[in-house]
Design a protein around this motif. Structure first.
Motif, PDB file in Angstrom:
ATOM      1  N   ALA A 200     -11.604  62.666 -50.084  1.00  0.00           N
ATOM      2  CA  ALA A 200     -11.479  63.068 -49.194  1.00  0.00           C
ATOM      3  C   ALA A 200     -10.186  62.559 -48.875  1.00  0.00           C
ATOM      4  O   ALA A 200     -10.129  62.818 -47.854  1.00  0.00           O
ATOM      5  N   LEU A 201     -10.616  61.050 -48.456  1.00  0.00           N
ATOM      6  CA  LEU A 201      -9.692  60.662 -47.531  1.00  0.00           C
ATOM      7  C   LEU A 201      -7.942  60.606 -48.278  1.00  0.00           C
ATOM      8  O   LEU A 201      -8.232  60.227 -49.927  1.00  0.00           O
ATOM      9  N   PRO A 202      -7.529  59.837 -48.074  1.00  0.00           N
ATOM     10  CA  PRO A 202      -5.735  59.821 -48.598  1.00  0.00           C
ATOM     11  C   PRO A 202      -5.687  58.814 -49.683  1.00  0.00           C
ATOM     12  O   PRO A 202      -6.486  57.297 -48.909  1.00  0.00           O
ATOM     13  N   PHE A 203      -5.561  58.615 -50.257  1.00  0.00           N
ATOM     14  CA  PHE A 203      -4.987  57.658 -51.269  1.00  0.00           C
ATOM     15  C   PHE A 203      -3.341  57.768 -51.760  1.00  0.00           C
ATOM     16  O   PHE A 203      -2.926  58.521 -51.866  1.00  0.00           O
ATOM     17  N   PRO A 204      -2.622  56.348 -52.276  1.00  0.00           N
ATOM     18  CA  PRO A 204      -3.923  55.294 -52.195  1.00  0.00           C
ATOM     19  C   PRO A 204      -3.442  54.672 -50.533  1.00  0.00           C
ATOM     20  O   PRO A 204      -2.942  55.021 -49.723  1.00  0.00           O
ATOM     21  N   MET A 205      -4.110  53.195 -50.345  1.00  0.00           N
ATOM     22  CA  MET A 205      -4.211  53.117 -48.772  1.00  0.00           C
ATOM     23  C   MET A 205      -3.187  51.676 -49.344  1.00  0.00           C
ATOM     24  O   MET A 205      -3.481  50.460 -50.086  1.00  0.00           O
ATOM     25  N   ASP A 206      -2.800  50.991 -48.362  1.00  0.00           N
ATOM     26  CA  ASP A 206      -2.355  50.117 -47.553  1.00  0.00           C
ATOM     27  C   ASP A 206      -3.614  49.066 -47.992  1.00  0.00           C
ATOM     28  O   ASP A 206      -3.594  49.302 -46.752  1.00  0.00           O
ATOM     29  N   VAL A 207      -2.682  47.570 -48.218  1.00  0.00           N
ATOM     30  CA  VAL A 207      -4.364  46.341 -47.978  1.00  0.00           C
ATOM     31  C   VAL A 207      -3.096  45.278 -47.981  1.00  0.00           C
ATOM     32  O   VAL A 207      -2.074  45.001 -49.093  1.00  0.00           O
ATOM     33  N   PRO A 208      -2.864  45.258 -46.534  1.00  0.00           N
ATOM     34  CA  PRO A 208      -1.430  44.068 -46.447  1.00  0.00           C
ATOM     35  C   PRO A 208      -2.709  42.644 -46.406  1.00  0.00           C
ATOM     36  O   PRO A 208      -3.242  42.405 -46.944  1.00  0.00           O
ATOM     37  N   ALA A 209      -1.588  41.886 -46.648  1.00  0.00           N
ATOM     38  CA  ALA A 209      -1.879  40.594 -47.491  1.00  0.00           C
ATOM     39  C   ALA A 209      -2.795  39.775 -45.799  1.00  0.00           C
ATOM     40  O   ALA A 209      -2.775  40.063 -44.880  1.00  0.00           O
ATOM     41  N   GLY A 210      -4.464  39.569 -46.688  1.00  0.00           N
ATOM     42  CA  GLY A 210      -4.658  38.573 -45.603  1.00  0.00           C
ATOM     43  C   GLY A 210      -5.873  39.849 -45.336  1.00  0.00           C
ATOM     44  O   GLY A 210      -6.995  39.244 -44.145  1.00  0.00           O
ATOM     45  N   SER A 211      -6.447  41.183 -45.098  1.00  0.00           N
ATOM     46  CA  SER A 211      -6.832  42.022 -44.921  1.00  0.00           C
ATOM     47  C   SER A 211      -8.256  41.428 -46.356  1.00  0.00           C
ATOM     48  O   SER A 211      -8.702  41.679 -46.908  1.00  0.00           O
ATOM     49  N   ARG A 212      -9.614  41.609 -45.523  1.00  0.00           N
ATOM     50  CA  ARG A 212     -10.795  41.764 -46.305  1.00  0.00           C
ATOM     51  C   ARG A 212     -11.806  43.030 -45.477  1.00  0.00           C
ATOM     52  O   ARG A 212     -11.458  43.841 -45.221  1.00  0.00           O
ATOM     53  N   VAL A 213     -12.209  42.824 -47.132  1.00  0.00           N
ATOM     54  CA  VAL A 213     -13.702  44.082 -46.919  1.00  0.00           C
ATOM     55  C   VAL A 213     -14.876  43.803 -47.030  1.00  0.00           C
ATOM     56  O   VAL A 213     -15.054  42.388 -48.064  1.00  0.00           O
TER      57      VAL A 213
END
Length: 581
Positions: A200-213
């Motif tokens: 239900a959330l928008p996609f695609p999502m931006d994944v910046p360099a250095g971002s973590r999950v």
């Protein structure tokens, strides 16, 4: 050949600690059991790009460490593909009564993604099992894994799941995101999947360099007694005199690469030549011409599938084929991939104007998923329904391909439920997707050449196809279309028929004959006995990495021996004097 062998004979590492047992297959913790009780199909991390394409995980290092009385594995994983990269560490801790998986990921560069993180694959035999769903706010909702294939997510807002199996209580707890569950049987995956980032959330999502999950999944088991796993007796292998179905018609699509049919690779016995005409695709007229020539050479009709954006494109595409030699005619929207009402109306009008009295079919040119989700759109006056199959929507590992086979039968039974008694024409059935049905950026939309699996020319393709034919040979299935005629995705070449081509040609010649029943089972063994005029035509496949030697009892009480090398299919003729009449 090296890559094929690595896939077919991929190494796995068995991990046993406490009551747990699992197999580490590259990055996947597979076939998780507790005290001998099957619990989960697997847990793994996935990274998918903006078009839902799965980046390939490469395990760069595995460290195995003691963890109290248990075991800890640490995996260093690099995900790569489609112009994207991602790095992650996966920690897996097995202890007495818990299994904890922690994912820590970081992007080395900017990219767009639809999903990053852990997924849990629930077993297909959980269908009908009661489960208690815990929400993010702490609420508990009694629910149940669906029996029929669910078109939409059966569980949403998932923070935990509780269920019981064989006297043991199991609990899953998720952190790091909001999770939900989908029925992956829609795509013939042998699993229900609980994943993060709700659709239900928008996609695609931006994944910046250095971002973590950062995410975790904790599986716990609790019982006041010793686990009591169910046991089942496989029994002796036997062919019975019962008739369970008839051999469906088999057909093949024309080569998408426009490669001519070689003299030494001519396939006989097929029921039709399938051609997909996509509006705006390059060389669509040449493709139609080659399909017509191939159908004429084989003295069979065409099965024409039109894909269009607008009703006005339908008549022009129909004019590309000789309408006097069309057995079936269907139309689908190029984006939704299903038969939409305005296109159906245009098809009927164009067919009437051309004086065509052929069978008009409807459904989905893509997966069963689209058929299941759009059943309300399908025209009630279509004579038959259609959908396609590929086992590699989510995973490319060979075990996943093999596990898809019983799910193919399940999709067929569900499609017959949707059809309301109308017959089904299944296909094309291919190892890899012909196009990306869920692309958000254009991608492989049916106008680009599909990639082909390197296993296509290997004996594996024949064994897998035989398993597919056996799964789909049920009452109501009128025809099945496999692979392509020639080229990299084909069943023939300049040197002759491939192993899959030989099996398909042989079974195609058995069309309409009775399929006999079987008793007993062996993991990875497929038996497909056909009642021929002069005996039993027995087709068998070994879908394992080990050589198999089996004795099969026949209806008259005698037996026949089978010897099958890994990943192969064979044909054995059993004379009439050895068969009861």
């Amino acid at each position: 050949m090296t890559n094929n062998r690595e896939r077919l004979f991929a190494a796995s590492d068995v991990v046993e600690a406490g009551g747990w047992r699992a197999e580490l297959r590259n990055d996947e913790i597979a076939d998780i059991s507790y005290g001998g009780i099957p619990v989960l199909r697997g847990i793994r991390a996935v990274v998918r790009d903006r078009d839902w394409q799965t980046l390939v995980p490469v395990v760069r290092a595995v460290e195995r460490l003691p963890a109290g009385e248990g075991t800890r594995l640490v995996l260093d994983i690099e995900f790569d593909g489609f112009g994207c990269q991602y790095n992650a560490a996966l920690s897996i801790v097995f202890s007495a009564d818990s299994l904890v998986v922690v994912f820590e990921g970081e992007s080395p560069a900017d990219f767009q993604s639809n999903r990053i993180g852990l997924v849990v694959l629930h077993r297909p035999d959980d269908a009908g099992r009661d489960v208690l769903i815990g929400g993010r706010s702490g609420d508990l909702t009694p629910s149940r894994f669906p029996v029929e294939i669910s078109p939409h997510q059966p569980f949403q807002n998932v923070a935990s799941m509780q269920w019981q199996r064989d006297g043991v209580d199991f609990n899953l707890a998720f952190t790091g995101d909001v999770f939900e569950t989908e029925d992956q049987r829609n795509w013939t995956d042998a699993s229900f999947k609980t994943y993060s980032r709700p659709l239900a959330l928008p996609f695609p999502m931006d994944v910046p360099a250095g971002s973590r999950v950062s995410q975790s999944v904790t599986l716990t088991a609790s019982t006041g007694q010793e686990p009591q796993p169910e046991t089942s007796r496989v029994g002796d292998l036997a062919i019975t005199s019962d008739v369970v179905s008839v051999v469906p018609a088999l057909s093949m699509p024309v080569a998408s690469t426009l490669e001519p049919q070689a003299e030494s690779g001519v396939l006989q016995g097929v029921e039709s030549v399938l051609v997909e005409l996509v509006a705006g695709a390059p060389k669509v007229a040449e493709l139609a011409k080659q399909a017509a020539e191939q159908a004429k050479a084989l003295q069979v009709p065409l099965d024409v599938r039109i894909s269009a954006e607008t009703p006005g494109q339908v008549p022009g595409l129909l004019q590309l084929v000789p309408t006097r030699n069309v057995a079936r005619l269907g139309v689908f929207h190029s984006t939704s991939h299903v038969t939409e009402p305005d296109l159906w109306k245009a098809l009927k009008s164009a067919a009437d104007e051309a004086g065509l009295t052929t069978s008009l079919i409807a459904g989905a040119r893509s997966h069963f998923t689209e058929l299941n989700r759009n059943a309300h759109l399908l025209p009630s006056d279509a004579e038959a329904l259609v959908y396609s199959i590929t086992p590699q929507m989510h995973a490319t590992e060979v075990p996943h391909l093999v596990e898809s086979l019983p799910m193919q039968r399940l999709t067929a039974r569900n499609a017959l439920r949707i059809s309301g008694g109308r017959p089904l024409h299944v296909g094309p059935v291919t190892l890899k997707p012909r196009f990306n049905a869920v692309s958000t950026s254009g991608g492989l939309d049916g106008t680009a050449e599909a990639s082909c699996d390197p296993l296509q020319a290997e004996p594996f393709a024949a064994a897998w196809m035989l398993g597919s034919i056996a799964a789909l040979s049920i009452p109501g299935i009128r025809s099945i279309s496999y692979f392509e005629a020639t080229g990299p995705c084909g069943i023939s070449s300049s040197t002759g028929l491939t192993p899959a081509g030989n099996i398909l040609s042989s079974i195609a010649a058995q069309r309409g004959r009775n399929i006999l029943g079987t008793q007993g089972s062996r993991r990875g063994l497929v038996l497909y006995p056909v009642q021929a005029e002069d005996g039993i035509a027995l087709y068998a496949a070994n879908l394992t990495a080990n050589r198999k030697t089996e004795s099969v009892q026949l209806p008259d009480g005698t037996s026949t021996d089978l010897v099958l090398e890994p990943w192969t299919a064979i044909f054995q003729h059993i004379p009439v004097e050895r068969r009861t009449t």
